[in-house]
Write an enzyme that holds these catalytic residues in place. Structure first.
Site, mmCIF file in Angstrom:
data_model
loop_
_atom_site.group_PDB
_atom_site.id
_atom_site.type_symbol
_atom_site.label_atom_id
_atom_site.label_comp_id
_atom_site.label_asym_id
_atom_site.label_seq_id
_atom_site.Cartn_x
_atom_site.Cartn_y
_atom_site.Cartn_z
ATOM 1 N N GLU A 107 0.824 -0.992 -0.281
ATOM 2 C CA GLU A 107 -0.090 0.250 0.313
ATOM 3 C C GLU A 107 0.717 1.045 -0.093
ATOM 4 O O GLU A 107 1.820 1.584 0.597
ATOM 5 C CB GLU A 107 -1.149 -0.616 1.032
ATOM 6 C CG GLU A 107 -1.896 -1.571 1.381
ATOM 7 C CD GLU A 107 -2.853 -1.382 1.624
ATOM 8 O OE1 GLU A 107 -4.130 -2.218 1.713
ATOM 9 O OE2 GLU A 107 -2.958 -0.832 3.012
ATOM 10 N N CYS A 120 3.136 8.267 0.475
ATOM 11 C CA CYS A 120 3.958 7.528 1.829
ATOM 12 C C CYS A 120 4.473 6.691 0.969
ATOM 13 O O CYS A 120 3.567 5.622 0.816
ATOM 14 C CB CYS A 120 3.123 7.517 2.793
ATOM 15 S SG CYS A 120 3.172 6.712 3.964
ATOM 16 N N CYS A 127 6.275 -6.346 7.433
ATOM 17 C CA CYS A 127 7.688 -6.403 8.446
ATOM 18 C C CYS A 127 7.435 -7.128 9.452
ATOM 19 O O CYS A 127 7.397 -8.195 10.136
ATOM 20 C CB CYS A 127 7.065 -4.772 8.964
ATOM 21 S SG CYS A 127 8.863 -4.169 9.740
ATOM 22 N N CYS A 134 1.478 -2.010 15.930
ATOM 23 C CA CYS A 134 1.488 -1.380 14.824
ATOM 24 C C CYS A 134 0.967 -2.791 14.173
ATOM 25 O O CYS A 134 1.271 -3.992 13.935
ATOM 26 C CB CYS A 134 2.857 -1.549 13.954
ATOM 27 S SG CYS A 134 2.878 -1.150 12.202
ATOM 28 N N LEU A 233 10.627 6.565 17.924
ATOM 29 C CA LEU A 233 11.272 6.473 19.412
ATOM 30 C C LEU A 233 10.082 5.752 20.082
ATOM 31 O O LEU A 233 10.314 4.943 20.525
ATOM 32 C CB LEU A 233 11.831 8.017 20.263
ATOM 33 C CG LEU A 233 11.761 8.407 21.559
ATOM 34 C CD1 LEU A 233 13.595 7.516 21.227
ATOM 35 C CD2 LEU A 233 12.361 8.920 21.648
ATOM 36 N N ASN A 234 8.870 6.317 20.221
ATOM 37 C CA ASN A 234 7.476 5.808 20.309
ATOM 38 C C ASN A 234 7.189 5.498 22.563
ATOM 39 O O ASN A 234 6.826 4.442 22.823
ATOM 40 C CB ASN A 234 7.509 5.012 20.142
ATOM 41 C CG ASN A 234 7.102 4.950 18.618
ATOM 42 O OD1 ASN A 234 6.757 6.186 17.580
ATOM 43 N ND2 ASN A 234 6.791 3.826 17.779
ATOM 44 N N ASN A 308 -3.243 5.326 15.567
ATOM 45 C CA ASN A 308 -3.908 4.974 15.100
ATOM 46 C C ASN A 308 -4.597 3.901 15.545
ATOM 47 O O ASN A 308 -3.955 2.687 15.521
ATOM 48 C CB ASN A 308 -3.979 4.685 13.260
ATOM 49 C CG ASN A 308 -3.329 6.541 13.052
ATOM 50 O OD1 ASN A 308 -4.262 7.680 13.053
ATOM 51 N ND2 ASN A 308 -2.336 6.394 12.453
HETATM 52 N N1 SAH Z 1 8.929 0.937 9.395
HETATM 53 C C1 SAH Z 1 8.732 1.955 10.214
HETATM 54 C C2 SAH Z 1 8.379 3.563 8.863
HETATM 55 C C3 SAH Z 1 7.092 2.501 8.978
HETATM 56 S S1 SAH Z 1 6.278 2.894 10.020
HETATM 57 C C4 SAH Z 1 9.172 3.024 11.565
HETATM 58 O O1 SAH Z 1 8.959 1.947 11.840
HETATM 59 O O2 SAH Z 1 9.751 4.002 11.243
HETATM 60 C C5 SAH Z 1 5.749 4.587 10.268
HETATM 61 C C6 SAH Z 1 5.360 5.099 11.486
HETATM 62 O O3 SAH Z 1 3.992 4.647 11.415
HETATM 63 C C7 SAH Z 1 6.456 5.321 13.054
HETATM 64 O O4 SAH Z 1 6.896 6.216 13.529
HETATM 65 C C8 SAH Z 1 6.111 3.981 13.930
HETATM 66 O O5 SAH Z 1 5.930 4.440 14.550
HETATM 67 C C9 SAH Z 1 3.516 4.510 13.574
HETATM 68 N N2 SAH Z 1 3.283 3.200 13.741
HETATM 69 C C10 SAH Z 1 2.848 2.106 13.459
HETATM 70 N N3 SAH Z 1 1.607 1.992 13.552
HETATM 71 C C11 SAH Z 1 1.100 3.740 14.340
HETATM 72 C C12 SAH Z 1 -0.565 3.439 14.681
HETATM 73 N N4 SAH Z 1 -1.222 2.255 14.806
HETATM 74 N N5 SAH Z 1 -0.784 4.401 15.212
HETATM 75 C C13 SAH Z 1 0.056 5.367 14.546
HETATM 76 N N6 SAH Z 1 1.333 4.968 13.972
HETATM 77 C C14 SAH Z 1 1.935 4.331 14.267
HETATM 78 FE FE1 SF4 Z 2 7.781 -2.518 11.247
HETATM 79 FE FE2 SF4 Z 2 7.188 -1.257 14.274
HETATM 80 FE FE3 SF4 Z 2 7.458 0.365 11.507
HETATM 81 FE FE4 SF4 Z 2 5.552 -1.318 11.473
HETATM 82 S S1 SF4 Z 2 6.054 0.397 13.326
HETATM 83 S S2 SF4 Z 2 6.886 -1.072 10.063
HETATM 84 S S3 SF4 Z 2 6.045 -3.152 12.853
HETATM 85 S S4 SF4 Z 2 9.167 -1.366 12.164
#
Ligand code: SAH
Ligand code: SF4
Length: 359
Positions: A107, A120, A127, A134, A233-234, A308
């Protein structure tokens, strides 16, 4: 350097029998034309047709002789990802599904703004990083995308939506996949996207987002021309980050901070810190305090992402009041902070909601 489960490369797609011209750069095209007994000038014409005009069938290349087109048709493929499904959101974003040569689905999201367009992109099918919040992480890794499959998402979305020449394009690797787990193909796609004679996207407008693969961050920093870096970072404690992001068991917050401090930023460049806000879990003022301390270690800007929701995640988004409070708190400490109002949320095209299984 520490070994990690992600030193193991993700699977690659099966090789096509005939060479795929889509995704070739000028040097590849010169080699192809040489092998076909044609002049290098033909390579430049094909390059322009592929990436400037974004033509997708040999019929469109009328500047080439009929004979050459017939030979190209017979001896090569011209295969970009096929756009198979699109869902528009009320806010103007469109989530697209692409089918790849082997039937895999990925996607990409098109987000128009008044003075720019943001695309995007996905970098892998699924992954391997396994972040618990995620949706893509939950499906596991299927395979890497090739450079043609990455740049092809751009070609397909620009062809569908159109694109005004002066309207800048931003690219974010924030769709499916961990781009640093597929860095070779991502950098090849970066080359295709930034070639001034081709798609011509400004390198500084391309951002790669990683969950924190330190070996990959170091490799990325070694390229003279590269995308900008965003780190997801999260979480602000090792205990909690490790519980939602397995990568933290290999490279913890100290290792990340050291890698980001050592990252060779250009003048004016800042590393984006993405921070997903999970209600009652990562949205406290103590978190914000630790986030601010982390962000001060290098040139940075903070992007807060309200979670989300997706089915079965077990997490909830924070309240609006809490988002405002955290934003104010961080800004008050001198940080540049923005809130990502995830676009396409009503069609599940927002961050972390991208998930496609084989039909
Ligand atoms: N794998 C890479 C890029 C794809 S994810 C990464 O993790 O950075 C892109 C962004 O979406 C990341 O910052 C991730 O933390 C965030 N993300 C993943 N699941 C999410 C969700 N359910 N709600 C909000 N952000 C989310
Ligand atoms: Fe992969 Fe984690 Fe990024 Fe989701 S948030 S795409 S599982 S690295």
């Amino acid at each position: 350097m520490k070994p990690s489960p992600w030193d193991q490369p993700a699977p690659e797609p099966a090789r096509a029998e005939r060479p795929n011209v889509a995704g070739m750069d000028l040097a590849d095209l010169r080699r192809l034309m040489g092998a076909m007994g044609e002049s290098p000038f033909r390579a430049a014409q094909i390059h322009q047709g592929l990436y400037r005009q974004r033509w997708t069938t040999w019929d469109a290349f009328t500047s080439l002789s009929k004979d050459l087109r017939t030979r190209l048709e017979a001896g090569t493929e011209l295969s970009w990802p096929e756009l198979v499904d699109s869902a528009g959101s009320e806010d103007g974003a469109t989530k697209h599904a692409f089918r790849l040569r082997d039937g895999a689905l990925i996607e990409g999201v098109h987000m128009p703004y008044p003075n720019r367009t943001t695309l995007c992109l996905s970098s892998q099918v699924g992954c391997a990083m396994g972040c618990t919040f995620c949706a893509t992480g939950l499906m596991g890794i299927k395979r890497n995308l090739t450079a043609a499959e990455i740049a092809g998402q751009v070609v397909a979305m620009l062809n569908l939506h159109g694109h005004a020449a002066l309207d800048p394009i931003n690219i974010v690797f924030m769709g499916m996949g961990e781009p640093l787990h597929n860095l070779d193909h991502v950098m090849q796609a970066f080359g295709l996207m930034t070639d001034p004679k081709g798609l011509g996207i400004a390198p500084r407008r391309i951002t790669l987002s990683t969950s924190g693969l330190v070996s990959g961050i170091q490799r990325l920093g070694s390229y003279a021309r590269r995308p900008r870096l965003a780190l997801s970072l999260n979480a602000t404690t090792d205990a909690y980050r490790s519980s939602i992001m397995p990568v933290n068991n290999v490279w913890n917050l100290d290792a990340l901070a050291a890698a980001l401090k050592a990252f060779p930023v250009e003048k004016g460049e800042r590393i984006t810190l993405e921070y997903v806000l999970l209600k009652g879990v990562t949205d406290s003022l103590d978190d914000a305090r630790r986030l601010a301390a982390f962000a001060r270690g290098f040139p940075s800007k903070v992007n807060l992402i309200p979670f989300n929701p997706h089915e079965g995640s077990g997490f909830e988004p924070p309240t609006e009041a809490r988002i405002t409070e955290l934003c104010g708190f961080l800004a008050g400490r001198g940080l540049t902070v923005s809130v990502r109002r995830s676009r396409g949320q009503d069609v599940a095209g927002a961050c972390g909601q991208l998930v496609r299984e084989r039909p």
